[in-house]
Design a protein around this motif. Sequence first.
Motif, PDB file in Angstrom:
ATOM      1  N   LYS A 283       0.844  -1.204   0.000  1.00  0.00           N
ATOM      2  CA  LYS A 283       0.000   0.000   0.000  1.00  0.00           C
ATOM      3  C   LYS A 283       0.878   1.254   0.000  1.00  0.00           C
ATOM      4  CE  LYS A 283      -3.581   2.773   1.069  1.00  0.00           C
ATOM      5  NZ  LYS A 283      -4.146   2.746   2.429  1.00  0.00           N
ATOM      6  N   PHE A 284       0.551   2.190  -0.898  1.00  0.00           N
ATOM      7  CA  PHE A 284       1.214   3.490  -0.973  1.00  0.00           C
ATOM      8  C   PHE A 284       0.204   4.600  -0.687  1.00  0.00           C
ATOM      9  CE2 PHE A 284       3.977   0.930  -3.676  1.00  0.00           C
ATOM     10  CZ  PHE A 284       5.245   1.444  -3.452  1.00  0.00           C
ATOM     11  N   PHE A 285       0.724   5.782  -0.400  1.00  0.00           N
ATOM     12  CA  PHE A 285      -0.076   7.001  -0.312  1.00  0.00           C
ATOM     13  C   PHE A 285       0.518   8.018  -1.279  1.00  0.00           C
ATOM     14  CE2 PHE A 285      -0.664   4.945   3.740  1.00  0.00           C
ATOM     15  CZ  PHE A 285      -2.004   5.151   4.042  1.00  0.00           C
ATOM     16  N   MET A 286      -0.327   8.494  -2.211  1.00  0.00           N
ATOM     17  CA  MET A 286       0.115   9.553  -3.115  1.00  0.00           C
ATOM     18  C   MET A 286      -0.379  10.907  -2.635  1.00  0.00           C
ATOM     19  SD  MET A 286       2.128   9.317  -5.653  1.00  0.00           S
ATOM     20  CE  MET A 286       3.062  10.766  -5.178  1.00  0.00           C
ATOM     21  N   ASP A 287      -1.408  10.887  -1.764  1.00  0.00           N
ATOM     22  CA  ASP A 287      -1.888  12.132  -1.150  1.00  0.00           C
ATOM     23  C   ASP A 287      -2.636  11.798   0.123  1.00  0.00           C
ATOM     24  OD1 ASP A 287      -4.302  11.168  -2.172  1.00  0.00           O
ATOM     25  OD2 ASP A 287      -4.786  12.969  -3.326  1.00  0.00           O
ATOM     26  N   PHE A 310       2.025  13.482  -1.310  1.00  0.00           N
ATOM     27  CA  PHE A 310       2.408  12.882  -0.032  1.00  0.00           C
ATOM     28  C   PHE A 310       3.881  12.501  -0.056  1.00  0.00           C
ATOM     29  CE2 PHE A 310       2.687   9.327   2.998  1.00  0.00           C
ATOM     30  CZ  PHE A 310       2.094   9.894   4.110  1.00  0.00           C
ATOM     31  N   TRP A 311       4.348  11.979  -1.198  1.00  0.00           N
ATOM     32  CA  TRP A 311       5.780  11.735  -1.382  1.00  0.00           C
ATOM     33  C   TRP A 311       6.397  13.061  -1.844  1.00  0.00           C
ATOM     34  CZ3 TRP A 311       8.673   6.829  -2.002  1.00  0.00           C
ATOM     35  CH2 TRP A 311       7.979   5.730  -1.487  1.00  0.00           C
ATOM     36  N   PRO A 312       7.257  13.687  -1.045  1.00  0.00           N
ATOM     37  CA  PRO A 312       7.852  14.964  -1.456  1.00  0.00           C
ATOM     38  C   PRO A 312       8.517  14.880  -2.826  1.00  0.00           C
ATOM     39  CG  PRO A 312       8.275  14.560   0.865  1.00  0.00           C
ATOM     40  CD  PRO A 312       7.646  13.311   0.331  1.00  0.00           C
ATOM     41  N   ASP A 313       9.055  13.702  -3.163  1.00  0.00           N
ATOM     42  CA  ASP A 313       9.581  13.460  -4.497  1.00  0.00           C
ATOM     43  C   ASP A 313       8.699  12.413  -5.170  1.00  0.00           C
ATOM     44  OD1 ASP A 313      10.926  12.925  -6.819  1.00  0.00           O
ATOM     45  OD2 ASP A 313      12.705  12.047  -5.862  1.00  0.00           O
ATOM     46  N   PRO A 314       7.727  12.832  -5.974  1.00  0.00           N
ATOM     47  CA  PRO A 314       6.820  11.862  -6.597  1.00  0.00           C
ATOM     48  C   PRO A 314       7.544  10.833  -7.460  1.00  0.00           C
ATOM     49  CG  PRO A 314       5.916  14.078  -6.766  1.00  0.00           C
ATOM     50  CD  PRO A 314       7.326  14.221  -6.283  1.00  0.00           C
ATOM     51  N   GLN A 315       8.698  11.186  -8.013  1.00  0.00           N
ATOM     52  CA  GLN A 315       9.417  10.217  -8.834  1.00  0.00           C
ATOM     53  C   GLN A 315      10.022   9.098  -7.985  1.00  0.00           C
ATOM     54  OE1 GLN A 315       9.150  10.006 -12.076  1.00  0.00           O
ATOM     55  NE2 GLN A 315       7.792  11.781 -11.842  1.00  0.00           N
ATOM     56  N   ALA A 316      10.263   9.370  -6.713  1.00  0.00           N
ATOM     57  CA  ALA A 316      10.733   8.307  -5.821  1.00  0.00           C
ATOM     58  C   ALA A 316       9.635   7.263  -5.631  1.00  0.00           C
ATOM     59  CB  ALA A 316      11.150   8.897  -4.470  1.00  0.00           C
ATOM     60  N   TYR A 317       8.397   7.726  -5.583  1.00  0.00           N
ATOM     61  CA  TYR A 317       7.263   6.789  -5.554  1.00  0.00           C
ATOM     62  C   TYR A 317       7.272   5.917  -6.810  1.00  0.00           C
ATOM     63  CZ  TYR A 317       2.543   5.337  -6.869  1.00  0.00           C
ATOM     64  OH  TYR A 317       1.467   4.618  -7.330  1.00  0.00           O
ATOM     65  N   ALA A 318       7.438   6.553  -7.968  1.00  0.00           N
ATOM     66  CA  ALA A 318       7.423   5.813  -9.231  1.00  0.00           C
ATOM     67  C   ALA A 318       8.532   4.762  -9.262  1.00  0.00           C
ATOM     68  CB  ALA A 318       7.554   6.781 -10.403  1.00  0.00           C
ATOM     69  N   ARG A 319       9.697   5.115  -8.741  1.00  0.00           N
ATOM     70  CA  ARG A 319      10.795   4.145  -8.720  1.00  0.00           C
ATOM     71  C   ARG A 319      10.484   2.977  -7.805  1.00  0.00           C
ATOM     72  NH1 ARG A 319      13.740   9.059  -8.954  1.00  0.00           N
ATOM     73  NH2 ARG A 319      13.989   9.124  -6.692  1.00  0.00           N
ATOM     74  N   ALA A 320       9.860   3.244  -6.662  1.00  0.00           N
ATOM     75  CA  ALA A 320       9.508   2.173  -5.731  1.00  0.00           C
ATOM     76  C   ALA A 320       8.487   1.225  -6.363  1.00  0.00           C
ATOM     77  CB  ALA A 320       8.966   2.764  -4.432  1.00  0.00           C
TER      78      ALA A 320
END
Length: 524
Positions: A283-287, A310-320
């Motif tokens: 589970k992730f949170f984008m906002d 929610f992720w200060p660096d949205p691209q870090a979410y994409a990488r995860a």
Amino acid sequence: MPAADTVLTGARVRTLDPRRPEARAVAVRGGLIAAVGDEADVRDWRGPGTEVIDLGGATLTPGLTDAHSHPVWGIEMATGTDLSAVRDIGRLRAVLRTAERSKGWVVGHGLDHNAFGGQPVDRALIEDVLDGAPAFLRLYDGHSALASGPALAAAGITGPRTFAQRSAIVCDAAGRPTGHLVEHAAMELVAALVPKPAPVERRTRLVALLRSMAATGLTGAHVMDLGDGDVPALLSTVEYEGDLPLRLSLAPWCMPGADEEELAGLIGLQGLAGRHWRVGGVKFFMDGTVEGGTAWLEHADCHGQGTDAFWPDPQAYARAVRVLDAAGVRTATHAIGDAAVRHVLDTVAALGGQARMRHRIEHVETVPDDQLKRFAELGVIASMQPPHAAYTRADHTDEWSRRLGEERAGRAWRCRDLRDAGAVLALGSDWPIAHYDARRILVAARAPLGAAAAGPALTGLMALEGMTSHAALAAGEEQVAGRIAAGRRADLTAFALDPVTAGVDELAEAPVRLTMSGGRVTHR
């Protein structure tokens, strides 16, 4: 021919199997469906040890699944005084004045943002009725809370802080903490100090909760957390002592800052399982939430908030997500605002065709026209909770609608639009944010509430599919669940009325004759 454990007769069976949409009887053996057909088709499955249950004309459907719930964490969240009926500050003060103390604390949950009447959430509104007690009051959305001065002092909170994830200790112009804690990291500073249920009480409450869920027709739930890591041990203990009334599929959280080691740990958790539970997905949170000002929006809300992820660096979410997808791990991402939804869709689009039907977006409260068709094109599952709209109003005078403005509030909970665009749509409650009663979910899908009322409704069949066949797709279990067919799991729900054709008023109170999870009768 081996004898069945159970034979269900006297029913109208809605199989959701296109090869045989309707039947009259079902035989169950070893937790699986052995036969589906007419009474004559299951007669030979009867043996001396077979239990024959006459459903007396009930409608039998695939077992209902709540596609988004928090039954374990929710026990902690729903501790203390229930504030869900509070509609204004005067009533809140009256309730808190006599609220029960737990080890000196006043603890509450379910407080509606609308109760503040547009005023800022501030401890000054309630502090004088608490007699100096530390207080921690969760707002209904689970993403914000109000803490009293003594509670803030106990947590060492004297001003704003910086967090690795999008969270805030709200302060006034003078730098004084107002007690409004927004998002998980800020809330946890105080929540960690709040008295918790003892382990035995926790187990007892969990089993009682799951039994109550089964009584509404639920046979399973997609659990969108893994708690503080001890949930597998808790569930194993429950199964050592007996059985889980519901089948649970759990998704641990991946939060901002997760490194390669943490991602590897999440991958390693996949497949951890008991008899009636398993870890499946992340589970992730984008906002966050609209009312809290933390939904990620294409344009700021009316308070000038909502432009940060929610992720200060949205691209870090994409990488995860990319790392997990490469390992075959399913993901579910909390995304309420239009910018958050768009970013998740863009992330999945970059993964390629192998990612189809492996990723889902939770909540999707407001989404523009140009994003609807992308769910089906990319194979991204929409997981939505129609009862959430009860916190809004059809005339848009509620906090959610006012923050978004007329245009975005007019795109509220577009369940039918997503289905018409070809998307897979799984339905749930998000308990304890909304009630777990499966019938309420079906009713809210067919008769949209609040700001969603202006939009088209799901048909009765679409609503049922959202908690059966589409919920199975959302969990990657479409080959073993979601339909009544030989070889599939014996997860079954029997209603006194037909949930597809019954009026919504009738369905809301329809008796549940039988619930069966994995061949075990969990409610009769």
